[in-house]
Design a protein around this motif. Structure first.
Motif, PDB file in Angstrom:
ATOM      1  N   GLY A 100       6.642  -0.712  -0.357  1.00 19.20           N
ATOM      2  CA  GLY A 100       6.985   0.677  -0.057  1.00 19.20           C
ATOM      3  C   GLY A 100       8.500   0.809   0.052  1.00 19.20           C
ATOM      4  O   GLY A 100       9.235  -0.196   0.036  1.00 19.20           O
ATOM      5  N   SER A 101       8.965   2.026   0.185  1.00 19.43           N
ATOM      6  CA  SER A 101      10.408   2.292   0.226  1.00 19.43           C
ATOM      7  C   SER A 101      11.117   1.335   1.180  1.00 19.43           C
ATOM      8  O   SER A 101      10.723   1.166   2.333  1.00 19.43           O
ATOM      9  N   MET A 102      12.182   0.720   0.672  1.00 22.97           N
ATOM     10  CA  MET A 102      12.940  -0.236   1.473  1.00 22.97           C
ATOM     11  C   MET A 102      14.213   0.380   2.032  1.00 22.97           C
ATOM     12  O   MET A 102      15.117  -0.335   2.461  1.00 22.97           O
ATOM     13  N   GLY A 224      -4.990  11.397  -5.752  1.00 24.83           N
ATOM     14  CA  GLY A 224      -5.251  10.383  -4.720  1.00 24.83           C
ATOM     15  C   GLY A 224      -4.490  10.731  -3.467  1.00 24.83           C
ATOM     16  O   GLY A 224      -4.573  11.862  -2.978  1.00 24.83           O
ATOM     17  N   THR A 225      -3.728   9.773  -2.972  1.00 26.54           N
ATOM     18  CA  THR A 225      -2.917   9.995  -1.781  1.00 26.54           C
ATOM     19  C   THR A 225      -2.070  11.260  -1.984  1.00 26.54           C
ATOM     20  O   THR A 225      -1.410  11.406  -3.005  1.00 26.54           O
ATOM     21  N   ASN A 226      -2.113  12.143  -0.998  1.00 29.49           N
ATOM     22  CA  ASN A 226      -1.482  13.457  -1.146  1.00 29.49           C
ATOM     23  C   ASN A 226      -0.425  13.641  -0.044  1.00 29.49           C
ATOM     24  O   ASN A 226      -0.749  13.896   1.116  1.00 29.49           O
ATOM     25  N   GLY A 288      -2.243   7.230  -9.277  1.00 34.11           N
ATOM     26  CA  GLY A 288      -2.586   8.422  -8.513  1.00 34.11           C
ATOM     27  C   GLY A 288      -4.083   8.674  -8.585  1.00 34.11           C
ATOM     28  O   GLY A 288      -4.584   9.135  -9.604  1.00 34.11           O
ATOM     29  N   GLY A 289      -4.800   8.301  -7.532  1.00 32.03           N
ATOM     30  CA  GLY A 289      -6.231   8.600  -7.459  1.00 32.03           C
ATOM     31  C   GLY A 289      -7.123   7.717  -8.314  1.00 32.03           C
ATOM     32  O   GLY A 289      -8.265   8.092  -8.581  1.00 32.03           O
ATOM     33  N   VAL A 290      -6.623   6.565  -8.715  1.00 30.62           N
ATOM     34  CA  VAL A 290      -7.441   5.668  -9.553  1.00 30.62           C
ATOM     35  C   VAL A 290      -8.515   5.025  -8.665  1.00 30.62           C
ATOM     36  O   VAL A 290      -8.197   4.432  -7.631  1.00 30.62           O
TER      37      VAL A 290
END
Ligand SMILES: Cc1cc2nc3c(=O)[nH]c(=O)nc-3n(C[C@H](O)[C@H](O)[C@H](O)COP(=O)(O)O)c2cc1C
Length: 377
Positions: A100-102, A224-226, A288-290
């Motif tokens: 994730g963002s570092m 997926g994640t929103n 996305g949403g797979v």
């Protein structure tokens, strides 16, 4: 963005993503078009399952299977524990793993040791570092070095930042930053992948990225994640629920990116004929949403080089309090999906992913055709 907010935000994201996961998966509208995409069966496949290859690559990384662990988290004790579980899955399955963002590591030196520890405990895992588009080349080099990353993902998340109470509201300069970072890391031999975070990318955006020197995009579409939903739940000041359907679906986004690839390939062929010049191939990741093997095979058939999954891996590695049990479950899931991907290729009568892209016939729902007509006819 304020430094002190980052840690609690990271934990909020994981908690809220999980809270909404089931509710969204059950929404029949979310996956209507990808579900309506149908392969035309092949009653004479003339393929032995034993001869089928699942290999692919993106950004110069060879993959044993057409999917990988996409970006999520890091930088808090809970996030680091999730990353360690994901890294164990990545190690056992030889999957690349995006962090994730570092930016938390850029801003807060106390968080760096855990990243360095992760990289040294899992020397065989190919980590992808991750930063927002506002960061400098110096910061990009710093996070890549911190984990010995094989590539850097730069995320584009304007919609998320707008809804995030403490988010950035000035989005100027991203394209130039991306150009500088892509060029600079390119000189170090580290490829850059530009990704959305769940709202998709248009052909215009992809073309702009290609013009800025980018060779790999991850469309990270809606489905997926929103992050509008997640940040709205964290926002006590303003209600953004009207934006919960914002964005392009992964299917439509992939078609947008494919349009650019086809256009550029035509141009390249023309230039090569004319002057012996040539650009570089555009690698496209769908995410996305797979939900599983059929989605993966559909996105590859539509042209994706690989498919990224975040929510599904988050669910798998947090399915049990017991780390060993959760990791074993996630590894078993990957092994099962691998078998299913091979099964699907076999009954489609193709021996490889390039053959799947070139030869497997399918139909798309009329709504997708209408969309493509409006956008590109
Ligand atoms: C808890 C969580 C945190 C995320 N954080 C990041 C991030 O820091 N950087 C990023 O590029 N994407 C991030 N994402 C977005 C994912 O990489 C992906 O684009 C998005 O979740 C859509 O995929 P999915 O539907 O498989 O989850 C995050 C996703 C989740 C679930």
């Amino acid at each position: 963005m304020y430094d002190s907010h980052i840690s609690s935000r990271k934990d909020d994201h994981v908690r809220l993503a999980q809270q909404y996961y089931e509710q969204n998966a059950l929404n029949p509208r979310t996956h209507a078009e990808i579900d309506a995409m149908q392969f035309i069966p092949n009653a004479l496949p003339e393929v032995s399952r034993a001869d089928v290859s699942r290999e692919t690559s993106f950004a110069g990384l060879a993959l044993e299977r057409p999917y990988f662990i996409n970006a999520m988290t890091g930088g808090t004790p809970r996030a680091n524990e999730i990353n360690r579980r994901l890294a164990r899955v990545a190690q056992e399955t030889h999957s690349p793993m995006a962090l994730g963002s570092m930016s938390i590591a850029v801003k807060n030196p106390d968080t760096r040791a855990a990243y360095a520890q992760l990289a040294s405990d899992f020397p065989d895992v190919r980590f992808l570092a991750n930063l927002g588009a506002e960061h400098t080349l110096e910061s990009a080099r710093f996070v890549v070095d911190l984990v010995g990353a094989k590539a850097l993902q730069i995320h584009l998340n304007a919609a998320q930042e707008i809804v995030m109470p403490e988010g950035e509201k000035d989005f100027r300069g991203w394209t130039e930053h991306i150009r500088t970072v892509t060029e600079g890391l390119g000189a170090d031999g580290v490829p850059v992948i530009v990704k959305e975070v769940g709202f998709g990318m248009s052909a215009e955006t992809v073309a702009q990225l290609v013009d800025a020197g980018v060779h790999t995009v991850d469309v990270a579409g809606r489905g997926g994640t929103n992050f509008v939903q997640i940040e709205n739940a964290r926002n006590a000041e303003q209600d953004f629920s009207y934006l919960e359907d914002w964005g392009l679906s992964t299917l439509r986004s992939l078609l947008e990116a494919m349009h650019v690839r086809e256009e550029r390939e035509e141009l390249r062929a023309h230039e090569e004929r004319a002057e012996g010049l040539g650009g570089t191939h555009l690698d496209i990741i769908a995410s996305g949403g797979v939900r599983g093997p059929l989605d993966i095979v559909k996105y590859v058939a539509l042209g994706a080089d690989a498919v990224g999954l975040s929510a599904a891996f988050l669910q798998a590695v947090t399915a049990s309090e017991d780390a060993d049990e959760a990791v074993a479950g996630a590894v078993a899931l990957v092994r099962a999906w691998d078998e299913h991907v091979t099964n699907l290729l076999t009954i489609l009568g193709v021996r490889s992913l390039p053959q799947l892209r070139a030869r497997a016939p399918y139909v798309l729902p009329e709504s997708v055709h209408a969309y493509v007509r409006q956008r590109f006819a």
